[in-house]
Design an enzyme around this catalytic site. Sequence first.
Site, short mmCIF file in Angstrom:
data_model
loop_
_atom_site.label_atom_id
_atom_site.label_comp_id
_atom_site.label_asym_id
_atom_site.label_seq_id
_atom_site.Cartn_x
_atom_site.Cartn_y
_atom_site.Cartn_z
N GLY A 15 34.66 26.47 53.63
CA GLY A 15 34.84 25.30 52.79
C GLY A 15 34.36 25.56 51.37
O GLY A 15 33.83 26.64 51.06
N LYS A 20 31.44 31.72 50.74
CA LYS A 20 32.46 32.71 51.12
C LYS A 20 32.68 33.77 50.05
O LYS A 20 32.83 34.94 50.37
CB LYS A 20 33.78 32.03 51.51
CG LYS A 20 34.45 31.22 50.45
CD LYS A 20 35.57 30.38 51.01
CE LYS A 20 36.13 29.46 49.96
NZ LYS A 20 35.16 28.52 49.40
N SER A 21 32.67 33.40 48.78
CA SER A 21 32.87 34.40 47.72
C SER A 21 31.69 35.37 47.67
O SER A 21 31.89 36.58 47.53
CB SER A 21 33.05 33.72 46.36
OG SER A 21 34.28 33.02 46.33
N ALA A 39 41.59 37.75 40.47
CA ALA A 39 41.32 36.31 40.37
C ALA A 39 42.61 35.53 40.22
O ALA A 39 43.46 35.87 39.39
CB ALA A 39 40.41 36.04 39.17
N THR A 40 42.75 34.47 41.01
CA THR A 40 43.95 33.64 40.93
C THR A 40 43.72 32.35 40.15
O THR A 40 44.67 31.62 39.87
CB THR A 40 44.45 33.27 42.35
OG1 THR A 40 43.43 32.54 43.02
CG2 THR A 40 44.81 34.52 43.14
N HIS A 55 31.29 33.19 36.86
CA HIS A 55 31.61 34.09 37.97
C HIS A 55 31.76 35.52 37.47
O HIS A 55 31.25 36.47 38.08
CB HIS A 55 32.89 33.66 38.69
CG HIS A 55 32.68 32.55 39.67
ND1 HIS A 55 32.19 32.76 40.93
CD2 HIS A 55 32.90 31.22 39.57
CE1 HIS A 55 32.10 31.62 41.57
NE2 HIS A 55 32.54 30.66 40.77
N ARG A 56 32.45 35.69 36.36
CA ARG A 56 32.67 37.03 35.80
C ARG A 56 31.33 37.65 35.39
O ARG A 56 31.06 38.81 35.68
CB ARG A 56 33.62 36.96 34.61
CG ARG A 56 33.99 38.34 34.08
CD ARG A 56 34.90 38.23 32.88
NE ARG A 56 36.20 37.71 33.24
CZ ARG A 56 37.33 38.33 32.99
NH1 ARG A 56 37.34 39.49 32.37
NH2 ARG A 56 38.48 37.80 33.35
N GLU A 67 43.25 39.00 36.22
CA GLU A 67 43.64 37.60 36.43
C GLU A 67 45.14 37.56 36.71
O GLU A 67 45.94 37.99 35.87
CB GLU A 67 43.26 36.76 35.21
CG GLU A 67 41.76 36.69 35.02
CD GLU A 67 41.35 35.88 33.80
OE1 GLU A 67 42.22 35.40 33.06
OE2 GLU A 67 40.13 35.74 33.59
N ASP A 89 40.42 36.42 45.17
CA ASP A 89 39.73 35.13 45.24
C ASP A 89 40.43 34.15 44.32
O ASP A 89 40.38 34.31 43.11
CB ASP A 89 38.27 35.31 44.84
CG ASP A 89 37.36 34.18 45.26
OD1 ASP A 89 37.86 33.18 45.81
OD2 ASP A 89 36.14 34.30 45.06
#
Length: 174
Positions: A15, A20-21, A39-40, A55-56, A67, A89
């Site tokens: 969730g 999870k990442s 990355a999406t 995050h980066r 990306e 991700d």
Amino acid sequence: MSEKKMPDISLILGGARSGKSRFAEDLVTQKNLTRIYLATAQSYDEEMAARIAKHRSDRGRQWTTIEEPLELLKSLQQNSSVENIILVDCLTLWVSNLMGEGLSVEEAVDQLIDGLCCVDGPVVFVSNEVGQGIVPDNAMAREFRDHAGRLHQRLAAKAKSVYFITAGLAQKLK
């Protein structure tokens, strides 16, 4: 003529904010391979842009970030090698990007699943499990949930390992 071997595929489900990442990143760092973060996510506002930047920054220079919001298989095939490990991700953002562009999710998923045999190195996929809640009250949300669920089932069937993450704890499903 021999059939091409499937790459080592892992699927990490959970969730929002389940860990999870982080689990997927830890899984990737266990391999002595060049790390690629595919990355999406797309930033449509300042808050999302700040999330992406954080995050980066958290990943550090040990990662190459690519990306790619739509052409997932193409990017996987272009960047895979036996020297690389790719973390994707996340798949649910990819599905929502496809839907937002009016593209066929079924066709893109078919291409991804069928094209995995042409990926040369290991891949770790991260995705949000969205099918454990109530049935959404609108058609678009139900369609999204259905697309994600079918994608997860098909990818899990191809994956060598599948994990479900809850509260930062991993349960190995396969």
